[in-house]
Design a protein around this motif. Sequence first.
Motif, PDB file in Angstrom:
ATOM      1  N   SER A   1       8.068  29.936  -7.787  1.00 16.55           N
ATOM      2  CA  SER A   1       6.835  30.586  -7.352  1.00 16.55           C
ATOM      3  C   SER A   1       5.607  29.732  -7.685  1.00 16.55           C
ATOM      4  CB  SER A   1       6.703  31.948  -8.037  1.00 16.55           C
ATOM      5  OG  SER A   1       6.647  31.761  -9.434  1.00 16.55           O
ATOM      6  N   PHE A   2       5.823  28.617  -8.402  1.00 15.94           N
ATOM      7  CA  PHE A   2       4.701  27.768  -8.804  1.00 15.94           C
ATOM      8  C   PHE A   2       4.475  26.679  -7.758  1.00 15.94           C
ATOM      9  CE2 PHE A   2       3.316  23.862 -11.038  1.00 15.94           C
ATOM     10  CZ  PHE A   2       2.071  24.304 -11.440  1.00 15.94           C
ATOM     11  N   THR A   3       3.234  26.594  -7.274  1.00 13.94           N
ATOM     12  CA  THR A   3       2.913  25.540  -6.310  1.00 13.94           C
ATOM     13  C   THR A   3       2.305  24.367  -7.057  1.00 13.94           C
ATOM     14  OG1 THR A   3       2.503  27.239  -4.672  1.00 13.94           O
ATOM     15  CG2 THR A   3       1.759  25.031  -4.147  1.00 13.94           C
ATOM     16  N   ALA A   4       3.029  23.252  -7.089  1.00 13.31           N
ATOM     17  CA  ALA A   4       2.580  22.095  -7.857  1.00 13.31           C
ATOM     18  C   ALA A   4       1.586  21.259  -7.055  1.00 13.31           C
ATOM     19  CB  ALA A   4       3.768  21.243  -8.279  1.00 13.31           C
ATOM     20  N   LEU A   5       1.825  21.144  -5.743  1.00 10.15           N
ATOM     21  CA  LEU A   5       0.922  20.370  -4.891  1.00 10.15           C
ATOM     22  C   LEU A   5       0.609  21.193  -3.642  1.00 10.15           C
ATOM     23  CD1 LEU A   5       2.625  16.864  -5.111  1.00 10.15           C
ATOM     24  CD2 LEU A   5       0.510  17.555  -6.231  1.00 10.15           C
ATOM     25  N   ARG A   6      -0.696  21.307  -3.336  1.00 10.94           N
ATOM     26  CA  ARG A   6      -1.103  22.149  -2.209  1.00 10.94           C
ATOM     27  C   ARG A   6      -1.690  21.310  -1.090  1.00 10.94           C
ATOM     28  NH1 ARG A   6      -2.429  27.308  -4.803  1.00 10.94           N
ATOM     29  NH2 ARG A   6      -2.055  27.011  -7.014  1.00 10.94           N
ATOM     30  N   GLY A   7      -0.908  20.430  -0.513  1.00 17.19           N
ATOM     31  CA  GLY A   7      -1.414  19.649   0.610  1.00 17.19           C
ATOM     32  C   GLY A   7      -2.267  18.487   0.151  1.00 17.19           C
ATOM     33  N   VAL A   8      -1.623  17.474  -0.417  1.00 16.99           N
ATOM     34  CA  VAL A   8      -2.337  16.335  -0.981  1.00 16.99           C
ATOM     35  C   VAL A   8      -2.215  15.135  -0.050  1.00 16.99           C
ATOM     36  CG1 VAL A   8      -2.277  14.635  -2.839  1.00 16.99           C
ATOM     37  CG2 VAL A   8      -2.123  17.072  -3.363  1.00 16.99           C
ATOM     38  N   SER A   9      -3.340  14.503   0.267  1.00 18.56           N
ATOM     39  CA  SER A   9      -3.328  13.274   1.055  1.00 18.56           C
ATOM     40  C   SER A   9      -4.094  12.207   0.286  1.00 18.56           C
ATOM     41  CB  SER A   9      -3.986  13.490   2.412  1.00 18.56           C
ATOM     42  OG  SER A   9      -3.257  14.454   3.140  1.00 18.56           O
ATOM     43  N   LEU A  10      -3.568  10.979   0.329  1.00 21.16           N
ATOM     44  CA  LEU A  10      -4.160   9.925  -0.486  1.00 21.16           C
ATOM     45  C   LEU A  10      -3.705   8.575   0.047  1.00 21.16           C
ATOM     46  CD1 LEU A  10      -5.607   9.174  -3.221  1.00 21.16           C
ATOM     47  CD2 LEU A  10      -3.358   9.235  -4.270  1.00 21.16           C
ATOM     48  N   ALA A  11      -4.619   7.612   0.063  1.00 26.52           N
ATOM     49  CA  ALA A  11      -4.239   6.252   0.447  1.00 26.52           C
ATOM     50  C   ALA A  11      -4.545   5.311  -0.708  1.00 26.52           C
ATOM     51  CB  ALA A  11      -5.013   5.820   1.687  1.00 26.52           C
TER      52      ALA A  11
ATOM     53  N   SER B   1       0.836  -1.200   0.000  1.00 28.91           N
ATOM     54  CA  SER B   1       0.000   0.000   0.000  1.00 28.91           C
ATOM     55  C   SER B   1       0.873   1.253   0.000  1.00 28.91           C
ATOM     56  CB  SER B   1      -0.905   0.008   1.238  1.00 28.91           C
ATOM     57  OG  SER B   1      -0.126   0.203   2.399  1.00 28.91           O
ATOM     58  N   ILE B   2       0.342   2.318  -0.555  1.00 29.49           N
ATOM     59  CA  ILE B   2       1.061   3.593  -0.592  1.00 29.49           C
ATOM     60  C   ILE B   2       0.187   4.622   0.115  1.00 29.49           C
ATOM     61  CG2 ILE B   2       2.121   5.356  -2.068  1.00 29.49           C
ATOM     62  CD1 ILE B   2       2.019   3.315  -4.350  1.00 29.49           C
ATOM     63  N   GLU B   3       0.815   5.439   0.939  1.00 27.93           N
ATOM     64  CA  GLU B   3       0.048   6.514   1.550  1.00 27.93           C
ATOM     65  C   GLU B   3       0.813   7.827   1.418  1.00 27.93           C
ATOM     66  OE1 GLU B   3      -1.264   5.644   5.522  1.00 27.93           O
ATOM     67  OE2 GLU B   3      -2.194   7.618   5.678  1.00 27.93           O
ATOM     68  N   VAL B   4       0.061   8.866   1.083  1.00 23.59           N
ATOM     69  CA  VAL B   4       0.654  10.188   0.958  1.00 23.59           C
ATOM     70  C   VAL B   4      -0.060  11.083   1.953  1.00 23.59           C
ATOM     71  CG1 VAL B   4       0.908  12.155  -0.583  1.00 23.59           C
ATOM     72  CG2 VAL B   4       1.185   9.854  -1.479  1.00 23.59           C
ATOM     73  N   ARG B   5       0.722  11.808   2.767  1.00 19.41           N
ATOM     74  CA  ARG B   5       0.089  12.631   3.801  1.00 19.41           C
ATOM     75  C   ARG B   5       0.473  14.091   3.651  1.00 19.41           C
ATOM     76  NH1 ARG B   5       1.334   9.114   9.102  1.00 19.41           N
ATOM     77  NH2 ARG B   5      -0.102   7.390   8.696  1.00 19.41           N
ATOM     78  N   ASP B   6      -0.518  14.902   3.295  1.00 19.51           N
ATOM     79  CA  ASP B   6      -0.383  16.356   3.320  1.00 19.51           C
ATOM     80  C   ASP B   6       0.865  16.850   2.593  1.00 19.51           C
ATOM     81  OD1 ASP B   6      -1.399  18.805   3.973  1.00 19.51           O
ATOM     82  OD2 ASP B   6      -0.181  18.975   5.789  1.00 19.51           O
ATOM     83  N   VAL B   7       1.053  16.387   1.374  1.00 20.90           N
ATOM     84  CA  VAL B   7       2.279  16.725   0.637  1.00 20.90           C
ATOM     85  C   VAL B   7       2.141  18.073  -0.060  1.00 20.90           C
ATOM     86  CG1 VAL B   7       3.573  16.135  -1.434  1.00 20.90           C
ATOM     87  CG2 VAL B   7       3.234  14.431   0.342  1.00 20.90           C
TER      88      VAL B   7
END
Lengths: 362, 276
Positions: free
Chosen positions: A14-24, A2-8
């Motif tokens: 100046s470019f924000t590519a990911l703004r707080g991504v969480s996913l299981a 399993s993969i989990e991503v927490r608040d990435v």
Amino acid sequence: MSIEVRDVVKRFGSFTALRGVSLAIPSGALVAFLGPSGSGKTTLLRIIAGLEAPDRGEVLFAGKNATDQRVQDRRVGFVFQHYALFRHMTVFENVAFGLRVRPRSERPPEAEIRRRVGELLKLVQLEGLGGRYPAQLSGGQRQRVALARALAIEPRVLLLDEPFGALDAKVRQELRRWLRRLHDELEITTVVVTHDQEEALEVADLVVVMNEGRIEQVGTPEEVYDRPVSPFVYHFLGSVNLFHGRLDRGVLRVGPLELAAPEHADAQDAPGTGYARPHDLVVERQPPEGTGLPAIVRNIHVVGPSVRLELWRRDTGEPVEAELSKDSFRELAIREGELVFVRPRNLRVFREAAPPSRAVTV
Amino acid sequence: MATPKRSVLPGFGLTMGLTLLYLSLLVLVPLSALFLKTATLTWAEFWATVTAPRVLAACRLSFGAALVAALINGACGLLVAWVLVRYRFPGRGILDGIVDLPFALPTAVGGLALTTAYAPGGWIGRYLAPLGIEAAFTPLGVTIALTFTGLPFVVRTVQPVLQDLPPEVEEAAATLGASRWQTFVRVTLPTLLPAVLTGFTLAFARALGEYGSVVFISGNMPMKTEILPLLIMAKLEQFDYPGATALAVVMLTASFALLLAINLLQGHTSRRQREG
């Protein structure tokens, strides 16, 4: 695994590519990251692989924090959009690379390497091409070499970045079906990044729709297609008709129509928009009074088993697209230029934050 | 209709004709004159001229030093190109410009500068002398001068190839478990090899014919630090034209054979990775 991503969070200048991504991502699933370019889907994939480091947040493999683990140690199979094959090596050596660079103590003997590479080439249906160079292969073949090379290290997860993006339509379709079968055979957790909604819906167990560095919706292909949670998802997955109106105590008024919107029972005369897919529209010649919007038939396209109607609303001049089965089209017996009445059979209403410049009230 | 097949690419006749004319006027005709002049010697005279001990010593020095210089340039030029392409640092533009200086400078000026620096009392020479290393007026000095003139070739041939190398290829190697060193040796270097070989060939060819920068630093001692081009000049000054052209013919033939061999090798390594 399993993969989990927490608040990435990830920024590039100046470019924000990911703004707080969480996913299981559950073990053994085939997941598609779907979104337009710039939505952050590739960045998220590269962070999972360890090719980028997040500015904030964590990545967990099987519950263990892998955020600071080096790419080399993560054992992820990564397939690049443009294959990234080693062009000075034969197909065989490309696939064997991951085994040959292992430390001496873990490196399999030459005979074992030959056997393993042979098996992998058979798996990707490239037996007998081991002696070729990448330049001598077609695009589809190169992509399969890239896949075999990634599988050679017995990866814990398989990550594919727009794997079929550079191929022509027919090869693309063949390859994604083949990938689905391969996944079912190997049962390895797989993530595919794509901007092609058809590809995502066809191949994945779970679709993650992304937009502007955020996850819009996670769901099965049916869920994201039939029950989108936001106007963005509606627009991005297939075509959709918009009905602008006034939303008041659970009812959306569009012209003479009164459409139920029970989730907006608290609304007080606010602008609202109803979203309906073309196949969720009912087209009639003479409906009961007040149950249809008048529209003129502009074009009729017969596409395989269904018929697509291009309509213009007579009251607002807005285009409407309807899709009918051939049978109901024959029953209606309509021609271009005739007057019909449309109403949505299935509709989802979203409140508008800022009303668009076009007339909202009808 | 049975018309002969014509290529879609236009202008073959015209461009090929101009190419041949150009090469003939500039290279082939003058060099043929060289062979004709040499032909005034008998075989015995020719053989005696080219096998004189002084000539053989000059041959050894010229080819040996040129080879060593080209090898040094191959390795260091790759390093310089790497630094210029891969990293961003203040003064990068200036460093990039410095690389071309050996091209721009009259070689005699370069030779004088090198001699000043490497002479026993010079800026660098004074630190080498206590170590027992003599740079100026030795074969080492010749090699240094030849390295100087050949510096830009490898850098300028490797730079564009390195720039175009997609980062994904090295990332792919990393995901497969390769360390940075393994990635460099097994993936990056082989991809750059054709360009390095081309640069090496150019630097080698340039070093063989180099004259201006060497004469000052070498001291021109017969049998020790005398290079072949200088020997040819010496013969010309003594009005020994057939002797001079005989040496030139030997040098030309040897250089051509070597360059052809390297080109064939280079073609072999680059052919299979042209695309993909």
